[in-house]
Design a protein around this motif. Structure first.
Motif, PDB file in Angstrom:
ATOM      1  N   ALA A 191      -7.036   0.967   6.767  1.00  0.00           N
ATOM      2  CA  ALA A 191      -5.757   0.793   6.075  1.00  0.00           C
ATOM      3  C   ALA A 191      -4.909  -0.284   6.731  1.00  0.00           C
ATOM      4  CB  ALA A 191      -4.996   2.118   6.051  1.00  0.00           C
ATOM      5  N   ALA A 192      -5.111  -0.483   8.025  1.00  0.00           N
ATOM      6  CA  ALA A 192      -4.382  -1.536   8.746  1.00  0.00           C
ATOM      7  C   ALA A 192      -5.087  -2.881   8.656  1.00  0.00           C
ATOM      8  CB  ALA A 192      -4.215  -1.134  10.213  1.00  0.00           C
ATOM      9  N   GLY A 193      -6.209  -2.938   7.931  1.00  0.00           N
ATOM     10  CA  GLY A 193      -6.931  -4.188   7.742  1.00  0.00           C
ATOM     11  C   GLY A 193      -7.826  -4.573   8.903  1.00  0.00           C
ATOM     12  N   ARG A 194      -8.039  -3.673   9.860  1.00  0.00           N
ATOM     13  CA  ARG A 194      -8.785  -4.035  11.054  1.00  0.00           C
ATOM     14  C   ARG A 194     -10.304  -3.882  10.923  1.00  0.00           C
ATOM     15  NH1 ARG A 194      -5.585  -5.158  15.400  1.00  0.00           N
ATOM     16  NH2 ARG A 194      -7.469  -6.335  15.941  1.00  0.00           N
ATOM     17  N   LEU A 195     -10.763  -3.328   9.800  1.00  0.00           N
ATOM     18  CA  LEU A 195     -12.203  -3.195   9.593  1.00  0.00           C
ATOM     19  C   LEU A 195     -12.743  -4.187   8.560  1.00  0.00           C
ATOM     20  CD1 LEU A 195     -12.779   0.684   9.607  1.00  0.00           C
ATOM     21  CD2 LEU A 195     -12.904  -0.948  11.504  1.00  0.00           C
ATOM     22  N   ASP A 196     -11.880  -4.993   7.977  1.00  0.00           N
ATOM     23  CA  ASP A 196     -12.338  -5.958   6.969  1.00  0.00           C
ATOM     24  C   ASP A 196     -13.381  -6.898   7.572  1.00  0.00           C
ATOM     25  OD1 ASP A 196     -10.556  -4.796   5.294  1.00  0.00           O
ATOM     26  OD2 ASP A 196      -9.197  -6.510   5.133  1.00  0.00           O
ATOM     27  N   GLY A 197     -14.500  -7.031   6.862  1.00  0.00           N
ATOM     28  CA  GLY A 197     -15.560  -7.918   7.322  1.00  0.00           C
ATOM     29  C   GLY A 197     -16.363  -7.371   8.481  1.00  0.00           C
ATOM     30  N   ARG A 198     -16.142  -6.112   8.830  1.00  0.00           N
ATOM     31  CA  ARG A 198     -16.841  -5.513   9.962  1.00  0.00           C
ATOM     32  C   ARG A 198     -17.753  -4.370   9.517  1.00  0.00           C
ATOM     33  NH1 ARG A 198     -15.084  -7.099  14.820  1.00  0.00           N
ATOM     34  NH2 ARG A 198     -13.061  -8.146  14.971  1.00  0.00           N
ATOM     35  N   ALA A 225      -2.134  -3.400  12.971  1.00  0.00           N
ATOM     36  CA  ALA A 225      -2.485  -4.695  12.368  1.00  0.00           C
ATOM     37  C   ALA A 225      -2.275  -5.839  13.354  1.00  0.00           C
ATOM     38  CB  ALA A 225      -1.667  -4.928  11.103  1.00  0.00           C
ATOM     39  N   THR A 226      -1.312  -5.696  14.234  1.00  0.00           N
ATOM     40  CA  THR A 226      -0.995  -6.780  15.172  1.00  0.00           C
ATOM     41  C   THR A 226      -1.464  -6.503  16.596  1.00  0.00           C
ATOM     42  OG1 THR A 226       1.186  -5.803  15.565  1.00  0.00           O
ATOM     43  CG2 THR A 226       1.028  -7.456  13.821  1.00  0.00           C
ATOM     44  N   CYS A 227      -2.075  -5.365  16.813  1.00  0.00           N
ATOM     45  CA  CYS A 227      -2.501  -4.972  18.154  1.00  0.00           C
ATOM     46  C   CYS A 227      -3.609  -5.898  18.661  1.00  0.00           C
ATOM     47  CB  CYS A 227      -2.990  -3.526  18.116  1.00  0.00           C
ATOM     48  SG  CYS A 227      -3.513  -2.895  19.714  1.00  0.00           S
ATOM     49  N   ARG A 280     -15.813   3.183  -0.710  1.00  0.00           N
ATOM     50  CA  ARG A 280     -15.174   3.001  -2.025  1.00  0.00           C
ATOM     51  C   ARG A 280     -13.774   2.421  -1.884  1.00  0.00           C
ATOM     52  NH1 ARG A 280     -11.561   5.022  -5.293  1.00  0.00           N
ATOM     53  NH2 ARG A 280     -10.876   6.585  -3.784  1.00  0.00           N
ATOM     54  N   ARG A 281     -13.011   2.948  -0.939  1.00  0.00           N
ATOM     55  CA  ARG A 281     -11.625   2.492  -0.778  1.00  0.00           C
ATOM     56  C   ARG A 281     -11.549   1.095  -0.188  1.00  0.00           C
ATOM     57  NH1 ARG A 281      -7.744   7.199   1.767  1.00  0.00           N
ATOM     58  NH2 ARG A 281      -8.460   8.961   0.522  1.00  0.00           N
ATOM     59  N   TYR A 282     -12.483   0.778   0.704  1.00  0.00           N
ATOM     60  CA  TYR A 282     -12.394  -0.480   1.443  1.00  0.00           C
ATOM     61  C   TYR A 282     -13.715  -1.255   1.317  1.00  0.00           C
ATOM     62  CZ  TYR A 282      -8.428   2.092   3.311  1.00  0.00           C
ATOM     63  OH  TYR A 282      -7.272   2.825   3.432  1.00  0.00           O
ATOM     64  N   PRO A 283     -13.921  -1.904   0.171  1.00  0.00           N
ATOM     65  CA  PRO A 283     -15.192  -2.598  -0.067  1.00  0.00           C
ATOM     66  C   PRO A 283     -15.455  -3.745   0.906  1.00  0.00           C
ATOM     67  CG  PRO A 283     -13.583  -3.094  -1.798  1.00  0.00           C
ATOM     68  CD  PRO A 283     -13.025  -1.969  -1.003  1.00  0.00           C
ATOM     69  N   ALA A 284     -14.442  -4.213   1.609  1.00  0.00           N
ATOM     70  CA  ALA A 284     -14.657  -5.287   2.593  1.00  0.00           C
ATOM     71  C   ALA A 284     -15.282  -4.776   3.887  1.00  0.00           C
ATOM     72  CB  ALA A 284     -13.327  -5.980   2.912  1.00  0.00           C
TER      73      ALA A 284
END
Length: 313
Positions: A108-115, A90-92, A129-133
């Motif tokens: 899961a680390a939030g690094r694909l949100d909006g991508r 997440a912080t890398c 399904r798990r990560y709609p963002a």
């Protein structure tokens, strides 16, 4: 020297773990020097990797020195991601690369949100399904949404790693690396050509009987009006209900399933390519070639060359 760190989670897929080690480890500059320094890290000193256990030489602290961080796929998508790996990713600040189901770790680390991202075709729907963002593209071999890159399953990780080498050092170094790995620098098409045939009638849909009828009549030149008449609906009502329950239009659904049936015929029979197109309902060889290439990523002839029918003894 470019520093690559591979993060080995427990239950890492052995092939996925080996791909970045091999590709980046084999890359050489024009003067023969290694192009990359490759290190592997994990939370624990040993991780499970299929049928073997692998001792890992570094802990997560080496991520701070990385220019590129690679996350291989994991075998068990239901297993929780260790908090230490989630926080580290997440912080890398390094460029992030995932192979196959490693996309789930990045997500899961939030690094694909909006991508835009991809993963193995069999897991793409679950990732969405798990990560709609996340905008999941199940048809490509890899996605470059700089600085985050994701690959499809298995061998697509090789494609992505070679692409990274090409980005970093140019075509000559990438081509030399491909030769060292005994693989092509680029492959035609996307992972759509490797997708197993999905069932023609998804279970649980309210329009399942209509889908079954359409699947049984792929060979016929069906029109939207004819499909609507069979469903006892207007064309507008049919289109609305169809999109609500399948996510696409009746004619696109029909075209895609005609192509999937054509894939089966190309693999399992020696029918001429033009004949295959006619058998699955395409009005002309040109329409068949264009639609097949759009769905699969390669031409029908190239597909048959890659997946030839079994020889007759």
């Amino acid at each position: 020297m470019h520093r690559v760190v591979v993060v080995a989670n427990d239950d890492v897929v052995p092939f996925d773990l080996s791909v970045p080690i091999e590709v980046f480890g084999r890359a050489r500059l024009a003067d023969g020097r290694p192009a990359y320094q490759v290190r592997v890290c994990a939370v624990t000193e040993e991780v499970r990797a299929g049928a073997v256990g692998v001792r890992i030489p570094h802990d997560l602290s080496v991520l701070a020195e990385a220019d590129t961080v690679v996350v291989p796929g994991v075998a068990d998508l239901a297993a929780p991601l260790p908090a230490a790996i989630r926080e580290a990713l997440a912080t890398c600040t390094a460029r992030l690369v995932s192979i196959c189901t490693g996309a789930f770790v990045l997500a899961a680390a939030g690094r694909l949100d909006g991508r835009r991202a991809t993963t193995h075709w069999a897991a793409a729907a679950e990732l969405a399904r798990r990560y709609p963002a996340v905008t999941v593209d199940p048809d490509v071999l890899f996605v470059d949404d700089d600085p985050v890159l994701t690959s499809a399953g298995a061998a697509a990780g090789l494609d992505l790693c070679l692409y990274v080498v090409r980005r970093d050092y140019g075509a000559a170094v990438a081509a030399d690396t491909a030769r060292r790995c005994v693989m092509p620098l680029e492959r035609a098409g996307g992972q759509a050509q490797f997708i197993a045939y999905e069932p023609p009638v998804p279970a649980g849909h309210g329009i399942q009987p209509l889908l079954a009828w359409m699947a049984d009549n792929l060979h016929r030149p069906l029109t939207l009006a004819e499909i609507a008449a069979y469903a006892s609906m207007s064309t507008r009502s049919l289109s609305r209900h169809f999109r609500d329950q399948t996510g696409t239009t009746p004619m696109r659904w029909l075209s895609r399933h005609r192509v999937r049936r054509a894939q089966q015929l190309l693999e399992q029979t020696d029918q001429p390519v033009e004949r295959v197109g006619a058998l699955v309902g395409f009005a002309s060889p040109t329409a068949f070639r264009e639609c097949f290439r759009h769905v699969v990523g390669v031409s029908p002839r190239d597909y048959r060359a890659a997946f030839p029918p079994p020889a007759v003894n």
